[in-house]
Design an enzyme around this catalytic site. Structure first.
Site, short mmCIF file in Angstrom:
data_model
loop_
_atom_site.label_atom_id
_atom_site.label_comp_id
_atom_site.label_asym_id
_atom_site.label_seq_id
_atom_site.Cartn_x
_atom_site.Cartn_y
_atom_site.Cartn_z
N LYS A 49 52.01 107.98 52.32
CA LYS A 49 51.84 106.83 51.43
C LYS A 49 50.36 106.79 51.04
O LYS A 49 49.49 106.81 51.90
CB LYS A 49 52.24 105.54 52.14
CG LYS A 49 53.73 105.46 52.40
CD LYS A 49 54.05 104.24 53.22
CE LYS A 49 55.54 104.07 53.40
NZ LYS A 49 56.20 105.22 54.00
N ASP A 78 55.13 109.38 48.87
CA ASP A 78 56.10 108.29 48.73
C ASP A 78 55.64 107.33 47.65
O ASP A 78 54.46 107.03 47.53
CB ASP A 78 56.21 107.49 50.04
CG ASP A 78 57.06 108.17 51.08
OD1 ASP A 78 57.92 108.97 50.70
OD2 ASP A 78 56.87 107.89 52.27
N MET A 79 56.61 106.84 46.88
CA MET A 79 56.30 105.80 45.91
C MET A 79 56.43 104.47 46.64
O MET A 79 57.43 104.23 47.31
CB MET A 79 57.27 105.86 44.72
CG MET A 79 56.91 104.90 43.61
SD MET A 79 55.25 105.14 42.91
CE MET A 79 55.46 106.70 42.05
N GLN A 130 61.23 105.86 42.46
CA GLN A 130 62.23 104.85 42.77
C GLN A 130 63.15 104.68 41.56
O GLN A 130 62.69 104.39 40.46
CB GLN A 130 61.54 103.54 43.14
CG GLN A 130 60.55 103.79 44.24
CD GLN A 130 60.56 102.75 45.33
OE1 GLN A 130 61.33 101.82 45.31
NE2 GLN A 130 59.70 102.96 46.29
N ARG A 132 61.79 113.62 44.31
CA ARG A 132 62.90 113.08 45.11
C ARG A 132 63.18 111.70 44.55
O ARG A 132 62.28 110.88 44.42
CB ARG A 132 62.54 112.99 46.60
CG ARG A 132 63.75 112.54 47.44
CD ARG A 132 63.42 112.45 48.90
NE ARG A 132 62.73 111.18 49.12
CZ ARG A 132 61.87 110.96 50.09
NH1 ARG A 132 61.52 111.91 50.92
NH2 ARG A 132 61.30 109.78 50.22
#
Length: 183
Positions: free
Chosen positions: A96, A130-131, A161, A182
């Site tokens: 993150k 990661d978003m 997302q 992803r």
């Protein structure tokens, strides 16, 4: 509304303490959290690998507010990459950007991200960004694209997302740049 509650709880130190100290809460969380120490995570990854499952290792914690905390988080991620290589487990690392200094400015985060990606590349490993919440999307994408352009890092992907209005266009731009997504 439930999602907002979970995001709030994930950032609350008191909630983390509650989950790790109460047996019933830990049993519920342990499905998703391998342990409090890197050795615990490696042991769980080895068990998953024996079942034919690859893993993603995520050092918990986000929203650092000091350069010292961001640097410590960066070092923890480098140690995770070392542990993966040393043990030979089939795993990569997810990070993150708020954990490695995004709130301190693009340059602090960029330097820590560059350090992580170069370290991972030397160990033939992959990093997934990661978003986080919607307020972080633009800055996260900006840092992702900058890293790919300035550092020629092909060992980095990003999470998008699916429920955000901009996701379809963001994915098109990432794929056009040769990035990995992803959803």
């Amino acid at each position: 509304m439930l999602r907002s509650l979970f995001i709030y709880l994930s950032k609350a130190a008191w909630a983390r303490k509650l989950v790790t100290q109460w047996k019933f809460a830990w049993r519920a969380a342990s499905r998703f959290v391998a342990g409090e120490k890197l050795e615990d995570a490696i042991r769980v990854i080895q068990e998953l690998n024996q079942k034919g499952i690859n893993a993603t290792l995520d050092h918990l914690g986000e929203h650092t507010t000091s350069a010292e905390d961001a640097n410590r988080a960066t070092q923890d991620i480098l140690e995770a990459l070392d542990a993966i290589q040393k043990t030979g487990v089939r795993a990569n690392v997810s990070i993150k950007l708020t954990q490695i200094g995004m709130a301190l400015g693009d340059e602090v985060c960029f330097q820590n991200l560059r350090r992580i990606l170069e370290y991972a590349r030397e160990r033939d490993n992959f990093i997934r960004i990661d978003m986080e919440d919607s307020a972080c999307v633009d800055q996260t994408l900006r840092l992702f694209f900058r890293m790919r352009k300035e550092c020629d890092c092909s060992n980095v992907g990003i999470v998008i997302q699916s429920y955000l209005y901009s996701s379809a266009e963001d994915i098109k731009a990432i794929l056009a740049d040769g990035g990995r997504v992803r959803l």
